[in-house]
Design an enzyme around this catalytic site. Structure first.
Site, PDB file in Angstrom:
ATOM      1  N   ASN A 128      28.380  18.169   1.879  1.00 40.07           N
ATOM      2  CA  ASN A 128      28.842  18.366   3.248  1.00 40.07           C
ATOM      3  C   ASN A 128      28.988  17.036   3.979  1.00 40.07           C
ATOM      4  O   ASN A 128      28.310  16.051   3.673  1.00 40.07           O
ATOM      5  CB  ASN A 128      27.857  19.241   4.024  1.00 40.07           C
ATOM      6  N   LYS A 187      36.272  21.596   7.273  1.00 43.87           N
ATOM      7  CA  LYS A 187      34.932  22.182   7.230  1.00 43.87           C
ATOM      8  C   LYS A 187      33.988  21.483   8.193  1.00 43.87           C
ATOM      9  O   LYS A 187      33.171  22.119   8.867  1.00 43.87           O
ATOM     10  CB  LYS A 187      34.356  22.119   5.812  1.00 43.87           C
ATOM     11  N   GLY A 214      21.611  18.540  -9.103  1.00 42.63           N
ATOM     12  CA  GLY A 214      21.062  19.145  -7.896  1.00 42.63           C
ATOM     13  C   GLY A 214      21.127  20.652  -7.983  1.00 42.63           C
ATOM     14  O   GLY A 214      22.216  21.230  -7.949  1.00 42.63           O
ATOM     15  N   ALA A 215      19.969  21.310  -8.109  1.00 46.79           N
ATOM     16  CA  ALA A 215      19.948  22.748  -8.363  1.00 46.79           C
ATOM     17  C   ALA A 215      19.512  23.549  -7.138  1.00 46.79           C
ATOM     18  O   ALA A 215      18.714  24.471  -7.237  1.00 46.79           O
ATOM     19  CB  ALA A 215      19.032  23.066  -9.552  1.00 46.79           C
ATOM     20  N   GLY A 216      20.040  23.190  -5.958  1.00 41.61           N
ATOM     21  CA  GLY A 216      19.810  24.001  -4.778  1.00 41.61           C
ATOM     22  C   GLY A 216      20.739  25.198  -4.770  1.00 41.61           C
ATOM     23  O   GLY A 216      21.235  25.630  -5.823  1.00 41.61           O
ATOM     24  N   ALA A 217      21.005  25.735  -3.587  1.00 46.13           N
ATOM     25  CA  ALA A 217      21.822  26.943  -3.502  1.00 46.13           C
ATOM     26  C   ALA A 217      23.241  26.693  -4.009  1.00 46.13           C
ATOM     27  O   ALA A 217      23.753  27.443  -4.858  1.00 46.13           O
ATOM     28  CB  ALA A 217      21.837  27.441  -2.057  1.00 46.13           C
ATOM     29  N   ILE A 218      23.893  25.642  -3.516  1.00 47.53           N
ATOM     30  CA  ILE A 218      25.264  25.358  -3.935  1.00 47.53           C
ATOM     31  C   ILE A 218      25.302  24.956  -5.405  1.00 47.53           C
ATOM     32  O   ILE A 218      26.126  25.455  -6.183  1.00 47.53           O
ATOM     33  CB  ILE A 218      25.880  24.245  -3.069  1.00 47.53           C
ATOM     34  N   GLY A 219      24.410  24.062  -5.805  1.00 48.83           N
ATOM     35  CA  GLY A 219      24.383  23.640  -7.199  1.00 48.83           C
ATOM     36  C   GLY A 219      24.105  24.789  -8.149  1.00 48.83           C
ATOM     37  O   GLY A 219      24.729  24.902  -9.211  1.00 48.83           O
ATOM     38  N   ASN A 235      30.857  22.531  10.907  1.00 42.09           N
ATOM     39  CA  ASN A 235      29.466  22.124  10.655  1.00 42.09           C
ATOM     40  C   ASN A 235      28.876  21.356  11.836  1.00 42.09           C
ATOM     41  O   ASN A 235      27.743  21.603  12.253  1.00 42.09           O
ATOM     42  CB  ASN A 235      29.393  21.248   9.402  1.00 42.09           C
TER      43      ASN A 235
END
Length: 328
Positions: free
Chosen positions: A102, A205, A7-12, A209
């Protein structure tokens, strides 16, 4: 250490960058514009401590990347069954899989101990796809703090210093595999403590959220601007109190000052991920972060009137725009 980020989103993207910077042999499962950008120009992380570009192996076919020492799954909850179906080629006999996502995780009651030990959460793992493909034995729990955004394909902007990836075995034990993954992340400049109670970190966390996320989605503003409205600040306080009550009833003794947590968030301009997704026209992830915690509240007999209202309104807003993403 050979590590694949699924998974190459922001976190990944941020994690892949840090691991590569620290010397790990990193690969990324990505698709579309992100995959093309990483292949053509690498992956760039713009963070307060450094801006750097790395060139991890990238593919939309996990079989092209082969078995790993560890896999870090950073997809959205509704994408998890698809990841489960594709993850097999990355798994060797001892490959660990860390779910850094999350909300309530699919494994929450596995190796939990007590009367609820092993209880499945079908809404988070439809058909038991992850349980069958990965299994509890391989699984490491993870919680990430990293306010970051994909500013363009292949580029991740990290807003604040002090991010971290918290890891823990489901039964609270110490293990060489979790320590090795922690050290690989930390080598790249991102703190990665290992804790004996990963469920407590999930809730620490999650209470923010589930309290701030729906408010920001409805206000269409970041956390600080949303809390600047007194009535919304008061709602956030009540929501935090309710979320903490759920955790406590489930045996997680969260001790924090609710007013202090809200005050500490008043200067945060960051937009929660569900608002980022809404504004980008993407499917909005709600099941693990918003819906399932309330299902656990019902199971535990906790009344949550403020959270019920906020989550119900947020869900309706996502449905109205055709962006609500049910699990699976």
């Amino acid at each position: 250490m050979k590590v694949c980020i699924f998974g190459a989103g922001a976190i990944g993207g941020h994690l892949a960058g840090r691991l590569a910077r620290g010397g790990a042999e990193v690969s990324v499962v990505a698709r579309g514009p992100a995959l093309s950008a990483i292949r053509e120009k690498g992956l760039t992380v713009q963070a307060p401590d450094a801006t750097f570009t790395v060139r991890p192996a990238a593919s939309d076919d996990p079989a092209a990347l082969g078995p790993q020492d560890a896999v870090v799954v950073t997809v959205k909850g509704h994408q998890l069954p698809g990841a489960a179906a594709a993850i097999a080629p990355l798994l060797g006999p001892e490959t660990a899989v860390a779910f850094v996502m999350n909300g309530i995780p699919w494994w929450y009651f596995d190796r939990h101990g007590g009367a609820l030990d092993g209880r499945a959460l079908p809404a988070l793992d439809p058909g038991g796809a992850v349980r069958a493909a990965v299994g509890v034995r391989r699984t490491i729990g993870g919680v990430v703090y990293s306010a970051c955004t994909v500013t363009e394909p292949g580029t991740v902007h990290v807003e604040n210093a002090g991010g971290k990836v918290i890891l823990g075995e489901l039964d609270g034990s110490a293990s060489g595999r979790v320590e090795a993954l922690s050290a690989a992340i930390a080598a790249g400049g991102l703190a990665s403590p290992v804790v004996p109670d990963i469920r407590r970190e999930v809730w620490l966390k999650l209470v923010s959220n589930i309290s701030f996320g729906p408010l920001c989605l409805l206000s269409r503003q970041g956390i600080g601007p949303t809390l600047a409205e007194p009535v919304l600040r008061a709602a956030a306080v009540r929501a935090l109190e309710e979320a903490r009550a759920i955790a406590r009833r489930l045996g997680i003794p969260l001790e924090f000052d609710v007013d202090a947590r809200v005050k500490g968030s008043e200067g945060v301009a960051h937009k929660p991920s569900i608002l980022q997704d809404m504004e980008a026209g993407k499917a909005v992830e709600m099941e693990a972060m918003l819906v399932q915690p309330l299902a656990l509240a019902r199971m535990a007999g906790v009344e949550t009137p403020t959270l019920d209202l906020l989550v119900g309104l947020a869900r309706k807003a996502a449905e109205a725009s055709g962006q609500y993403a049910p699990a699976g």
